[in-house]
Each structure stands twice: as structure tokens, then as C-alpha cells.
Design an enzyme around this catalytic site. Structure first.
Site, PDB file in Angstrom:
ATOM      1  N   GLY A 108       0.842  -1.197   0.000  1.00 11.67           N
ATOM      2  CA  GLY A 108       0.000   0.000   0.000  1.00 11.67           C
ATOM      3  C   GLY A 108       0.873   1.241   0.000  1.00 11.67           C
ATOM      4  O   GLY A 108       2.055   1.187   0.365  1.00 11.67           O
ATOM      5  N   GLN A 136       3.189   9.911   1.286  1.00  7.81           N
ATOM      6  CA  GLN A 136       4.486   9.225   1.248  1.00  7.81           C
ATOM      7  C   GLN A 136       5.285   9.538  -0.014  1.00  7.81           C
ATOM      8  O   GLN A 136       6.457   9.171  -0.121  1.00  7.81           O
ATOM      9  CB  GLN A 136       4.295   7.707   1.351  1.00  7.81           C
ATOM     10  CG  GLN A 136       3.798   7.244   2.697  1.00  7.81           C
ATOM     11  CD  GLN A 136       3.607   5.739   2.704  1.00  7.81           C
ATOM     12  OE1 GLN A 136       2.577   5.248   2.293  1.00  7.81           O
ATOM     13  NE2 GLN A 136       4.623   5.020   3.151  1.00  7.81           N
ATOM     14  N   CYS A 159       6.352  -0.620   6.412  1.00 10.31           N
ATOM     15  CA  CYS A 159       5.892   0.620   5.794  1.00 10.31           C
ATOM     16  C   CYS A 159       6.992   1.100   4.854  1.00 10.31           C
ATOM     17  O   CYS A 159       8.173   1.050   5.222  1.00 10.31           O
ATOM     18  CB  CYS A 159       5.629   1.661   6.876  1.00 10.31           C
ATOM     19  SG  CYS A 159       5.124   3.263   6.223  1.00 10.31           S
ATOM     20  N   LEU A 160       6.607   1.557   3.679  1.00  7.02           N
ATOM     21  CA  LEU A 160       7.621   1.999   2.708  1.00  7.02           C
ATOM     22  C   LEU A 160       8.402   3.214   3.210  1.00  7.02           C
ATOM     23  O   LEU A 160       9.508   3.469   2.745  1.00  7.02           O
ATOM     24  CB  LEU A 160       6.968   2.310   1.358  1.00  7.02           C
ATOM     25  CG  LEU A 160       6.331   1.099   0.653  1.00  7.02           C
ATOM     26  CD1 LEU A 160       5.653   1.528  -0.637  1.00  7.02           C
ATOM     27  CD2 LEU A 160       7.359   0.007   0.381  1.00  7.02           C
ATOM     28  N   HIS A 173      -3.696   0.868   8.055  1.00  5.30           N
ATOM     29  CA  HIS A 173      -2.327   1.407   7.996  1.00  5.30           C
ATOM     30  C   HIS A 173      -2.273   2.629   7.083  1.00  5.30           C
ATOM     31  O   HIS A 173      -1.726   3.671   7.456  1.00  5.30           O
ATOM     32  CB  HIS A 173      -1.365   0.326   7.492  1.00  5.30           C
ATOM     33  CG  HIS A 173       0.042   0.815   7.339  1.00  5.30           C
ATOM     34  ND1 HIS A 173       1.039   0.478   8.226  1.00  5.30           N
ATOM     35  CD2 HIS A 173       0.613   1.651   6.439  1.00  5.30           C
ATOM     36  CE1 HIS A 173       2.167   1.079   7.855  1.00  5.30           C
ATOM     37  NE2 HIS A 173       1.925   1.795   6.766  1.00  5.30           N
ATOM     38  N   GLU A 174      -2.848   2.505   5.887  1.00  2.55           N
ATOM     39  CA  GLU A 174      -2.795   3.623   4.930  1.00  2.55           C
ATOM     40  C   GLU A 174      -3.624   4.801   5.431  1.00  2.55           C
ATOM     41  O   GLU A 174      -3.238   5.957   5.275  1.00  2.55           O
ATOM     42  CB  GLU A 174      -3.257   3.180   3.537  1.00  2.55           C
ATOM     43  CG  GLU A 174      -2.402   2.101   2.894  1.00  2.55           C
ATOM     44  CD  GLU A 174      -0.907   2.384   2.946  1.00  2.55           C
ATOM     45  OE1 GLU A 174      -0.506   3.559   2.861  1.00  2.55           O
ATOM     46  OE2 GLU A 174      -0.134   1.425   3.092  1.00  2.55           O
ATOM     47  N   HIS A 222      -1.806   7.069   7.688  1.00  5.52           N
ATOM     48  CA  HIS A 222      -0.940   8.069   7.038  1.00  5.52           C
ATOM     49  C   HIS A 222      -1.684   9.374   6.798  1.00  5.52           C
ATOM     50  O   HIS A 222      -1.101  10.456   6.900  1.00  5.52           O
ATOM     51  CB  HIS A 222      -0.417   7.550   5.698  1.00  5.52           C
ATOM     52  CG  HIS A 222       0.772   6.647   5.822  1.00  5.52           C
ATOM     53  ND1 HIS A 222       1.980   7.075   6.296  1.00  5.52           N
ATOM     54  CD2 HIS A 222       0.929   5.333   5.525  1.00  5.52           C
ATOM     55  CE1 HIS A 222       2.841   6.058   6.286  1.00  5.52           C
ATOM     56  NE2 HIS A 222       2.228   4.990   5.831  1.00  5.52           N
TER      57      HIS A 222
HETATM   58 NI    NI Z   1       3.041   3.067   5.583  1.00  8.25          NI
END
Ligand code: NI
Length: 181
Positions: free
Chosen positions: A46, A51, A96-97, A138-139, A142
Site C-alpha cells: 500500500g 508518502q 511501511c515503505l 495502515h494507509e 498516514h
Molecule cells: Ni506506511
């Protein structure tokens, strides 16, 4: 399409307030396409617009994570609103990226509903459970500036800071391309 630079913790960008998308126009569609290419490049599950440095309230989730085929187009959620979060929860490790190589145990609801606009600007609602519901939470975090870091205890937080402070962009990309999200 083009690859976008993924913003890494502790960049202050990740704590900036996000903004509602007023119209799903050509610029938004281009941003979403670039987000898809960027997420695919690092095999992420995701990605939220913040991000990649955009404050629009948008995130995408890999089709496989949403119960589809790996080759399907990622799901797009514009101006998403969460509801009906189940009281039943579970605890699993999340990546997480924006935190290459970091995994933290996070408690999440097992089921939820999410309403949003799609890439054509049409409203829709999905029921999600298990990994899909976790990815959505999670997304969505953000978009309200909540990060994996906030779910960690004090010792783990120190480790995260130390690890990410000295990480170069090149190292970060190597880690992401190896492990993904
Ligand atoms: Ni993340």
C-alpha cells in the site's frame, strides 16, 4: 508514468495535515498512476499520497492484499472515510515503505467498512477483513499523520531513529526492493 521518491521517516512531510481532493481531474489521475508505478517498483502492499510528498487524501492498496490477483490494478481510495471498525482485533507485524526494514507489531480491527471515491470520482464502499482491513487501517493512519513509529515502545523508537537517521537513499531502496512493505 514516472517513479516518485518515497518520503522516509523522520521527514516532517509525513506529519503534515492532508487535504481533501476537490476534483478527481487529470492531475490526480496522473498522481495515482505514478503512485502505482512507485509502489510496484518496491513491491509494496500500500502507499499513501503523503508518502510521495503529496498532501491529497489518497491511498492505494495492492490488488493481492485486497484479495485479488497480483497482476490486477491496485485499488484506489480518494477522500476515504472509515466506519464500522470491529471490536475484534488481532496483532501482527507491519512494515511501511517510509520505514525501510522496520517491522512493528500493531493491533488492528479485523473488519471495517471504507467509503471513498474511485479514479473516476465515483463514490463506492468496500467491506474489508483480515489483511485487507489491516492494510486499509495502515494507509488511513498516514492520512491522519499516524506512523508506524507511534505504535512502537520507547526502546524500539530509539532503534528506528538510529537505523533510519544513517540510512542513505540507496540503502533504503535496496531494502525496499528486497523486502517490500
Ligand atoms: Ni506506511
Amino acid at each position: 508514468m514516472s517513479l516518485l521518491k518515497i518520503v522516509r521517516f523522520p521527514s516532517p512531510v509525513l506529519r503534515q495535515p492532508t487535504q481533501e481532493v476537490k476534483a478527481v481531474d487529470r492531475d490526480i489521475r496522473r498522481l495515482v498512476e505514478d503512485m502505482m508505478e512507485t509502489m510496484c517498483d518496491v513491491n509494496g502492499a500500500g502507499l499513501a499520497a503523503i508518502q510521495v510528498g503529496s498532501l491529497h487524501r489518497i491511498f492505494i492498496i495492492e490488488a493481492l492484499a485486497a484479495g485479488g490477483e497480483k497482476t490486477d490494478v491496485p485499488l484506489v481510495f480518494i477522500n476515504p472515510v472509515l466506519s464500522n471498525l470491529s471490536t475484534e482485533t488481532d496483532v501482527r507485524d507491519e512494515g511501511c515503505l517510509s520505514f525501510p526494514g522496520v517491522f512493528i507489531s500493531v493491533k488492528r480491527s479485523l473488519k471495517l467498512q471504507l467509503s471513498a471515491l474511485d479514479i473516476d470520482g465515483k463514490p463506492f464502499t468496500v467491506d474489508a477483513e483480515n489483511f485487507f482491513a489491516r492494510a486499509i487501517q495502515h494507509e488511513h493512519d498516514h492520512l491522519v499523520n499516524k506512523l508506524l513509529y507511534d505504535h512502537a515502545g520507547p526502546i524500539k523508537r530509539q532503534m528506528i531513529k538510529r537505523k533510519l537517521d544513517k540510512m542513505t537513499d540507496e540503502e533504503a531502496m535496496d531494502i525496499l526492493r528486497t523486502y517490500g512493505d
